[in-house]
Write a protein that holds these residues in place. Structure first.
Motif, short mmCIF file in Angstrom:
data_model
loop_
_atom_site.label_atom_id
_atom_site.label_comp_id
_atom_site.label_asym_id
_atom_site.label_seq_id
_atom_site.Cartn_x
_atom_site.Cartn_y
_atom_site.Cartn_z
N ARG A 68 1.00 -1.09 0.04
CA ARG A 68 -0.09 0.14 0.02
C ARG A 68 1.27 1.32 -0.11
O ARG A 68 2.24 1.19 0.61
CB ARG A 68 -0.80 -0.09 1.70
N VAL A 69 0.69 2.66 -0.47
CA VAL A 69 1.11 3.85 -0.64
C VAL A 69 1.12 3.92 0.84
O VAL A 69 -0.29 4.72 0.97
CB VAL A 69 0.27 4.28 -1.73
N ALA A 70 2.42 4.09 1.49
CA ALA A 70 2.61 5.09 2.56
C ALA A 70 2.30 6.02 2.28
O ALA A 70 2.34 7.42 3.53
CB ALA A 70 3.84 4.59 3.11
N THR A 77 0.71 12.04 -8.63
CA THR A 77 -0.75 12.76 -9.43
C THR A 77 -1.17 10.85 -9.13
O THR A 77 -1.97 10.95 -9.08
CB THR A 77 -0.44 13.54 -10.48
N ALA A 78 -0.15 10.27 -10.24
CA ALA A 78 -1.48 9.09 -10.72
C ALA A 78 -1.88 8.16 -9.31
O ALA A 78 -2.22 7.63 -8.87
CB ALA A 78 -0.18 8.26 -11.42
N PHE A 79 -0.84 8.28 -7.69
CA PHE A 79 -1.05 7.18 -7.00
C PHE A 79 -1.04 7.81 -5.33
O PHE A 79 -1.06 9.41 -6.09
CB PHE A 79 0.59 6.34 -6.68
N LYS A 80 -2.28 7.68 -4.80
CA LYS A 80 -2.45 8.26 -3.63
C LYS A 80 -2.57 7.80 -2.05
O LYS A 80 -2.53 6.30 -2.66
CB LYS A 80 -3.98 8.58 -3.36
N THR A 81 -2.06 8.16 -1.35
CA THR A 81 -1.56 7.15 0.09
C THR A 81 -3.44 5.73 0.15
O THR A 81 -3.64 6.01 0.21
CB THR A 81 -1.42 7.78 0.80
N GLY A 82 -2.39 5.00 0.61
CA GLY A 82 -3.75 3.97 0.79
C GLY A 82 -3.53 2.76 -0.41
O GLY A 82 -4.16 2.11 -0.16
N GLU A 83 -3.83 3.56 -1.09
CA GLU A 83 -3.70 2.52 -2.76
C GLU A 83 -3.47 1.63 -2.60
O GLU A 83 -1.93 2.16 -2.12
CB GLU A 83 -3.83 3.98 -3.44
N ARG A 84 -3.20 0.40 -3.18
CA ARG A 84 -2.58 -0.63 -3.31
C ARG A 84 -2.24 -0.96 -4.48
O ARG A 84 -2.36 -0.49 -5.73
CB ARG A 84 -3.51 -1.92 -3.42
#
Ligand SMILES: [Zn+2]
Ligand SMILES: [Zn+2]
Length: 355
Positions: A68-70, A77-84
């Motif tokens: 998961r994104v920490a 911009t392509a990824f957010k915290t918590g995303e797998r």
């Protein structure tokens, strides 16, 4: 920089053990991933044990990373915290050569940066990359994969090496309806080749030395099985296949398999035997056959493969292990005692290395 826990070995003959490693703080384009699962690839063993030239120690293997994104850098911009997300075999490349421009970063002409055991430019002179047997990893966002909803995260880990290694040649040589695809070797790579070729709509023919694997191959999606130790079966199948994916990493006679190809057929080597393979010119000349190789896949194609697997509802067959079972898992892999990929549950990695 920050420290995080990992499993590492200090030389080619010591077991992996708990260690503390240093990672870079996320820069503007970086994604810090809290690792949940890491698949165990044969390359991990070869590298940990310095069986291929040039292992840099301490060595932290692992290039089938799901987590998961920490944290993200300011320009991500392509990824957010918590995303797998996932990270596979490649964490950087030159981004300028013809191969990089074509989205084939695995063939970067200036040398792609492997997820482990590559010079780590971002960490400076003399540093090398550490892989996924670790609590956290920092990866440039251009090399991070989205893990679609609906893919089991643990079973998705092996897709990032075993999956893309077989998906890419299947796509390049146009596996699909009406094509007969042979798969040699039913291990981590071979079992994914069977599943993917089946999902692409091809007729899948498992070629195996052991009749005992026939049932397993059929459960995974093979339509037919050829037992290669039965000369009559091999003879009957001569000239019947459009493409063969050869995932065997041990010494073997590929001339016997080349005989199974139709005119203009191709045998693609994805397993990497230690000794040179001997090819008879007359295994290729009549029938205009191709003997080829293929290595993993580019970032865009890896994303396409993950999306394809989610859509088709396929992933790897795995056996989950604890981090402290890794040395035992290596021994079992060397005896082919795994169906079909070990995946480490990274929750079992202690957060603090012993002093
Ligand atoms: Zn691998
Ligand atoms: Zn390049």
């Amino acid at each position: 920089m920050f420290t995080t826990s990992a499993y590492a070995c200090d030389d080619g003959s010591s077991p992996l053990k708990l260690a503390s490693i240093t990672r870079r703080d996320p820069g503007p384009r970086d994604v810090e991933i809290e690792i949940e699962y890491c698949g165990v690839c044969h390359s991990d063993i070869h590298t940990a044990r310095s069986e291929w030239a040039g292992t840099m120690y301490p060595c932290v293997p692992g290039h089938e990373i799901i987590g998961r994104v920490a944290r993200v850098g300011s320009d991500v911009t392509a990824f957010k915290t918590g995303e797998r997300v996932g990270a596979g075999c490649i964490v950087d490349s030159c981004r300028q050569c013809a191969s990089c421009a074509d989205g084939l970063e695995q063939y970067c002409e200036n040398g792609m940066t492997g997820t482990y055991n590559s010079p780590d430019k971002a960490m400076g002179e003399g540093a090398h990359t550490f892989g996924g047997y670790s609590a956290r990893v920092v990866v440039d966002d251009r090399y991070v994969l989205r893990i679609p909803e609906g893919l089991d995260p643990a079973a998705a880990a092996p897709l990032l090496c075993a999956g893309i290694t077989t998906y890419s040649p299947l796509r390049h040589w146009q596996a699909g309806p009406g094509k007969r695809i042979g798969v040699v070797g039913l291990g981590g790579l071979g079992h994914m080749a069977v599943k993917l070729a089946n999902a692409m709509g091809a007729t899948v023919v498992m070629i195996t030395t052991s009749p005992s694997k026939a049932e397993d191959a059929k459960k995974l999606g093979a339509h037919e099985v050829i037992v290669s130790r039965e000369p009559q079966q091999m003879k009957n199948a001569a000239g019947s296949l459009d493409l063969i994916i050869d995932a065997v990493a041990a010494d073997h006679d590929i001339n016997a398999y080349l005989a199974l190809l139709k005119r203009d057929g191709a045998l693609v080597q994805v397993g990497a035997p230690e000794k040179p393979l001997s090819v008879h010119a007359f295994s290729l000349i009549p029938g205009r056959k191709t003997f080829a190789g293929s290595m993993i896949g580019g970032i865009a194609e890896t994303q396409e493969m993950l999306d394809f697997c989610a859509e088709k509802g396929i992933a790897a067959e795995i056996e989950m292990i604890r981090m402290d079972q890794i040395n035992e898992a290596y021994e079992r892999m060397l005896k082919s005692d795994v169906r079909y990929r070990f995946v480490i549950d990274m929750k079992t990695l202690p957060s603090q290395a012993a002093a």
